[in-house]
Design an enzyme around this catalytic site. Structure first.
Site, mmCIF file in Angstrom:
data_model
loop_
_atom_site.group_PDB
_atom_site.id
_atom_site.type_symbol
_atom_site.label_atom_id
_atom_site.label_comp_id
_atom_site.label_asym_id
_atom_site.label_seq_id
_atom_site.Cartn_x
_atom_site.Cartn_y
_atom_site.Cartn_z
ATOM 1 N N LEU A 101 3.813 29.542 -8.843
ATOM 2 C CA LEU A 101 4.273 29.916 -10.176
ATOM 3 C C LEU A 101 3.118 30.328 -11.091
ATOM 4 C CD1 LEU A 101 6.960 27.143 -10.510
ATOM 5 C CD2 LEU A 101 7.425 29.580 -10.839
ATOM 6 N N HIS A 102 1.934 29.808 -10.806
ATOM 7 C CA HIS A 102 0.751 30.198 -11.571
ATOM 8 C C HIS A 102 0.170 31.534 -11.096
ATOM 9 C CE1 HIS A 102 0.635 26.122 -13.274
ATOM 10 N NE2 HIS A 102 -0.259 26.578 -14.145
ATOM 11 N N GLU A 128 0.831 -1.200 0.000
ATOM 12 C CA GLU A 128 0.000 0.000 0.000
ATOM 13 C C GLU A 128 0.868 1.254 0.000
ATOM 14 O OE1 GLU A 128 -3.513 2.209 2.639
ATOM 15 O OE2 GLU A 128 -2.889 0.172 3.148
ATOM 16 N N GLU A 167 4.314 11.244 10.117
ATOM 17 C CA GLU A 167 4.913 11.137 11.450
ATOM 18 C C GLU A 167 5.070 9.678 11.874
ATOM 19 O OE1 GLU A 167 3.319 15.064 10.753
ATOM 20 O OE2 GLU A 167 2.362 13.094 10.624
#
Length: 381
Positions: free
Chosen positions: A339-340, A244, A369
């Site tokens: 950046l956009h 997973e 964690e």
């Protein structure tokens, strides 16, 4: 750097999946968001192409790829389409499949796996509880033996595919006095009396994945629906968590890389102060950092894929791949939003949706964690 872990067969498979995404996913993406679920037709289409049974033997309807790298390719191509798409399908073909193949007896395989592979049966896994979070050993859902049946009571939350799943693999406490060693897995099916679902949860991101609460009120589950040995459920879950987690790392990275590519193109086209925004030194250096982060992380994740395909991936290395890829994904996407500029904060832009979608990857499949705790223990601390 050129990736070297895939063969021509994997490349051909990638082209097939990319075509599936183009034909069946992309045209319906906005509708999936509105409906907060992937429709059954798309599941059936994936099943018809053999994608859902990659880890299932042919005698039970699977495509029996026999090579985890095919799972990785499928996950990467789905992730390019959207994190929620990869999440919903991934829970089924990558997370639930090992339980359904490795812990079932022949009768259960014949009963469930053929439709699992066709997409007629959608699966989910019920581990997380409202009060437990990452502490799987503290779950409160119980299963009490009653003749040839078990009576299940309790609840689960944050369950991906939970609203539409036909089968849910549920972890329940069968021997309370044994704590973690007293957990058993059961397959609970739609239509069983006492099994109900709450609302589709209103998440910050990933609206396409139907995530729900599940409730069990004196659900009578036949022993024929027990998955694996009594009181061995916790061990079964721990044994399958590395898959997973490497699957999560694969998706995290592919998702971030796709949006970074789109952002790079945007930076070449968007102009400010008379020049491409990507040509400003700060942005140029930032792109250099982001691309390097992605590629260096890809090298580690690729080695994890190879190790898992060989049956050699450790829980600790899977934890490293999971937490680091989630961190890199979130760092990269946050930079892509910046950046956009203002457009990056608009939901109509894919970068904004991707940024919201990614935040949960530092929480699910074991929080970052918890991953660091596992790694720290392995260091003898």
């Amino acid at each position: 750097m050129k990736r070297s872990i895939f063969t021509e067969d994997h490349d051909a498979f990638r082209a097939s999946v990319a075509e599936f995404v183009k034909r069946s996913i992309a045209p319906n993406a906005e509708r999936f968001v509105e409906e907060r679920a992937i429709d059954r037709e798309t599941w059936l289409a994936a099943g018809e192409l053999g994608y859902l049974g990659l880890g299932v033997p042919e005698e039970f309807g699977g495509s029996d790829a026999g090579d985890y790298r095919f799972n990785a390719v499928f996950g990467e191509e789905l992730s390019k389409a959207g994190a929620a798409i990869a999440s919903s399908f991934g829970i089924h073909y990558d997370v639930c499949a090992p339980y359904m193949v490795e812990l079932t007896n022949d009768e259960q395989k014949q009963r469930w796996l053929p439709k699992f592979c066709t997409g007629e049966i959608i699966t989910a896994i019920g581990m997380t509880e409202p009060s437990g979070g990452s502490d799987l050993a503290a779950l409160k859902t119980t299963a009490v033996r009653d003749g040839d049946d078990w009576i299940v009571n309790g609840s689960k939350t944050f369950i991906t595919n939970g609203f539409n799943a036909d089968l849910v693999i549920v972890a329940a406490r069968t021997s309370p006095e044994k704590k973690a060693k007293g957990i058993t897995l059961f397959v609970i099916e739609t239509g069983m009396d006492g099994f109900t679902r709450g609302r589709k949860l209103d998440k910050v991101g990933q609206p396409e994945s139907d995530t729900a609460e599940l409730f069990f009120d004196n659900v009578r589950v036949p022993d024929a629906n027990r998955l694996g040995e009594v009181d061995r459920g916790f061990i079964a879950m721990m044994e399958r968590l590395p898959q997973e987690r490497i699957g999560a790392a694969i998706s995290n990275l592919a998702h971030a890389a796709a949006i970074l590519d789109e952002t790079l193109q945007y930076a070449k086209e968007r102009k400010a102060f008379g020049q491409q925004i990507g040509s400003f030194q700060y942005n140029k250096f930032l792109f250099a950092e982001l691309v390097t982060k992605i590629e260096v992380t890809q090298a580690f994740v690729d080695q994890g894929i190879v190790a898992h395909a060989a049956g050699e991936l450790s829980a600790v290395d899977a934890a490293k791949a999971k937490w680091w890829s989630a961190q890199v994904q979130n760092d990269v996407l946050d930079a892509c939003v910046q950046l956009h500029g203002g457009y990056g904060y608009m939901r109509e832009y894919r970068v904004a949706r991707a940024w919201m979608d990614a935040r949960v990857t530092k929480i699910w499949a074991g929080s970052n964690e918890i991953m660091k705790e596992l790694i720290g223990r392995d260091l003898g601390l």
